[in-house]
Design a protein around this motif. Structure first.
Motif, PDB file in Angstrom:
ATOM      1  N   UNK A   1       0.829  -1.207   0.000  1.00  0.00           N
ATOM      2  CA  UNK A   1       0.000   0.000   0.000  1.00  0.00           C
ATOM      3  C   UNK A   1       0.864   1.258   0.000  1.00  0.00           C
ATOM      4  N   UNK A   2       1.835   1.315   0.928  1.00  0.00           N
ATOM      5  CA  UNK A   2       2.683   2.507   1.007  1.00  0.00           C
ATOM      6  C   UNK A   2       3.497   2.692  -0.270  1.00  0.00           C
ATOM      7  N   UNK A   3       4.040   1.599  -0.798  1.00  0.00           N
ATOM      8  CA  UNK A   3       4.845   1.693  -2.021  1.00  0.00           C
ATOM      9  C   UNK A   3       4.011   2.242  -3.171  1.00  0.00           C
ATOM     10  N   UNK A   4       2.813   1.699  -3.363  1.00  0.00           N
ATOM     11  CA  UNK A   4       1.949   2.154  -4.456  1.00  0.00           C
ATOM     12  C   UNK A   4       1.582   3.625  -4.289  1.00  0.00           C
ATOM     13  N   UNK A   5       1.226   4.006  -3.069  1.00  0.00           N
ATOM     14  CA  UNK A   5       0.804   5.389  -2.806  1.00  0.00           C
ATOM     15  C   UNK A   5       1.964   6.369  -2.974  1.00  0.00           C
ATOM     16  N   UNK A   6       3.074   6.090  -2.312  1.00  0.00           N
ATOM     17  CA  UNK A   6       4.195   7.035  -2.300  1.00  0.00           C
ATOM     18  C   UNK A   6       4.858   7.165  -3.665  1.00  0.00           C
ATOM     19  N   UNK A   7       5.041   6.047  -4.352  1.00  0.00           N
ATOM     20  CA  UNK A   7       5.671   6.092  -5.672  1.00  0.00           C
ATOM     21  C   UNK A   7       4.791   6.867  -6.653  1.00  0.00           C
ATOM     22  N   UNK A   8       3.485   6.647  -6.592  1.00  0.00           N
ATOM     23  CA  UNK A   8       2.563   7.392  -7.460  1.00  0.00           C
ATOM     24  C   UNK A   8       2.637   8.884  -7.172  1.00  0.00           C
ATOM     25  N   UNK A   9       2.671   9.227  -5.898  1.00  0.00           N
ATOM     26  CA  UNK A   9       2.745  10.632  -5.486  1.00  0.00           C
ATOM     27  C   UNK A   9       4.021  11.271  -6.033  1.00  0.00           C
ATOM     28  N   UNK A  10       5.140  10.586  -5.864  1.00  0.00           N
ATOM     29  CA  UNK A  10       6.432  11.132  -6.294  1.00  0.00           C
ATOM     30  C   UNK A  10       6.485  11.290  -7.816  1.00  0.00           C
ATOM     31  N   UNK A  11       5.965  10.301  -8.540  1.00  0.00           N
ATOM     32  CA  UNK A  11       5.978  10.371 -10.007  1.00  0.00           C
ATOM     33  C   UNK A  11       5.147  11.547 -10.504  1.00  0.00           C
ATOM     34  N   UNK A  12       3.943  11.707  -9.961  1.00  0.00           N
ATOM     35  CA  UNK A  12       3.086  12.825 -10.373  1.00  0.00           C
ATOM     36  C   UNK A  12       3.738  14.150 -10.016  1.00  0.00           C
ATOM     37  N   UNK A  13       4.388  14.200  -8.863  1.00  0.00           N
ATOM     38  CA  UNK A  13       5.062  15.437  -8.457  1.00  0.00           C
ATOM     39  C   UNK A  13       6.188  15.788  -9.430  1.00  0.00           C
TER      40      UNK A  13
END
Length: 496
Positions: A320-332
């Motif tokens: 869950x954390x990996x999916x959420x954080x990686x998505x956030x960082x990529x969009x940023x």
């Protein structure tokens, strides 16, 4: 104009009410629309951060408050435009943080302070506008600068507390212990003494650079990116589920971003929905290829679940954390090119001086160890800071700054029937008398022998009187203050 009386439903839902429009005071309709979107996204991110907190503490069903907090967080994510849902959610979080005191985690203290500021801003705007209808963009622009100030304050103390001999001692430093634990779990980094020592200075440098960079518009996005990567890595440390802290910080980072980031998130969201719809329509056409793809997808998912179950003991962190954080960082990262659309934004401008009450309390909370007050929940986590017993290992602040005597009154446990106190004695750890008294009063050990102010004393529960010094204390102070243990000799080792 005169304001008509509100019905109960209108007062709490703002249905059909629009006595004023903050759009008239906004730079442009486009910016106003983007700010509305930013408000909704922040509400979602803020709710998600509480989900990560409860996942770390396995708190989804601990008690009714946690259940209600979970339900309100989900409800807010479903409809982030609802002010009522936001107020319910943040009120429950504040209540839970207060209930957890004095053991409230540092990030949960920060979250409670941000939520108190949101409520204070809401009340301020009610009084200012003389209306229960509060424009969401104005609410965002009122509390966001204050939340940013609190983030900077927490980073300041996270660095300042580490300026001590213990943190810079490779044999005791939390920076060294963190890296060793992370490497023992994932085993992909070299563990030479040189690298471990360098990590001490790297930690200080990164934690100091993050707030410094985000304070200035030209470097803000680089500071946020550095912070995102730093807290993303930190969340995988097996010492603790730091993804709760990281999720909270990421949500607060969002307040530093320009509207272009909000627009980018929405753009990605819309494109994802379109692609999902197209893929769904394509897969609904029955043929051998689609059937095979569907079957293989199910099989692949089951194999992946089996691998993760055996390899990792914390699925929330690694999935869950990996999916959420990686998505956030990529969009940023994708939004970084369009960061100059808010050139006139004033990052730390507050609407009224009375709104600075909570940020000032946040700063004073960080000063507590140097004033002789509490050492826990003061942003000194894993800093190796030692200020007890009339001595300090801090490079800058002397022990003489302690205007309160709580930390000067210390206890050395000799022996006890209580397992925790007996462990303190065996490991050469000492306690502030305030904390020692709280533990004895709560746990009522059959006996404990201790040394206080050079005098050896013995407490026996069967012979204790109601006016014994270990039964004294104030409920309010016991609820507010908490002290960590410290070592009798040598450097302060890595503790929370």
């Amino acid at each position: 104009m005169s304001i008509p009386l509100l019905s109960f439903k209108q007062a709490f839902t703002a249905q059909g009410i629009n006595y004023y429009s903050f759009l008239n005071e906004s730079a442009s309709p486009e910016k106003y629309a983007s700010s509305q979107l930013k408000y909704k996204i922040f509400c979602c991110l803020w709710a998600i951060s509480s989900i990560f907190h409860m996942a770390n503490f396995h708190g989804f069903s601990i008690n009714l408050t946690y259940f209600l907090l979970t339900a309100s967080a989900i409800g807010l994510m479903v409809k982030p435009s609802s002010t009522v849902r936001l107020l319910i959610f943040i009120s429950l979080q504040i209540y839970q943080a207060a209930t957890d005191m004095p053991k409230t985690p540092n990030h949960w203290v920060l979250a409670a302070c941000v939520n108190l500021t949101i409520i204070q801003s809401y009340v301020y705007l009610i009084l200012k506008r003389k209306s229960f209808y509060i424009d969401k963009v104005e609410l965002l622009e009122t509390f966001a600068p204050l939340a940013k100030i609190m983030v900077i304050a927490v980073y300041f103390f996270a660095v300042f507390h580490k300026l001590n001999s213990g943190f810079f001692n490779a044999e005791a430093s939390c920076a060294v212990e963190f890296l060793m634990l992370q490497n023992s779990y994932y085993n992909f980094l070299p563990s030479s003494k040189t690298l471990l020592t360098l990590n001490i200075y790297a930690t200080i440098a990164v934690e100091a650079l993050i707030p410094l960079l985000i304070c200035f518009r030209k470097t803000r996005y680089w500071g946020i990116l550095l912070g995102l990567l730093f807290h993303w890595v930190l969340a995988y440390n097996p010492l603790n589920g730091f993804y709760d802290f990281s999720a909270s910080i990421m949500a607060l980072y969002f307040l530093f971003t320009s509207n272009s980031f909000s627009n980018k998130i929405y753009s990605v969201y819309k494109k994802t929905l379109q692609r999902k719809k197209g893929i769904k329509n394509q897969l609904l056409k029955f043929n051998v290829v689609n059937f095979a793809l569907f079957s293989l997808s199910i099989l692949f998912a089951l194999v992946l679940i089996n691998i993760y179950t055996k390899k990792f003991d914390d699925y929330f962190r690694h999935v869950i954390w990996t999916a959420y954080s990686v998505s956030f960082i990529i969009v940023f990262i994708l939004s970084m090119r369009a960061r100059d659309d808010d050139k006139e934004e004033k990052t730390f401008t507050y609407a009224h001086y009375s709104l600075l009450i909570i940020p000032i309390l946040v700063f004073l909370n960080g000063l507590c160890p140097y004033l002789g007050l509490k050492t826990e929940s003061s942003y000194a986590m894993f800093s190796n800071l030692r200020t007890e017993g009339g001595v300090t290992n801090h490079f800058i602040v002397p022990a003489s700054t302690q205007i309160f005597d709580y930390q000067k009154d210390v206890v050395e446990v000799v022996s006890s029937s209580d397992p925790y106190l007996n462990r303190m004695a065996q490991e050469g750890k000492m306690l502030v008398f305030f904390q020692f008294r709280k533990h004895v009063k709560k746990n009522l050990p059959a006996n404990v022998t201790y040394i206080r102010n050079g005098e050896k004393k013995t407490f026996e529960l069967s012979k204790a009187k109601y006016n014994d010094e270990l039964f004294s204390g104030s409920y309010v102070l016991d609820k507010v203050m908490d002290f960590r243990h410290f070592y009798k000799a040598g450097e302060q080792r890595c503790t929370h």
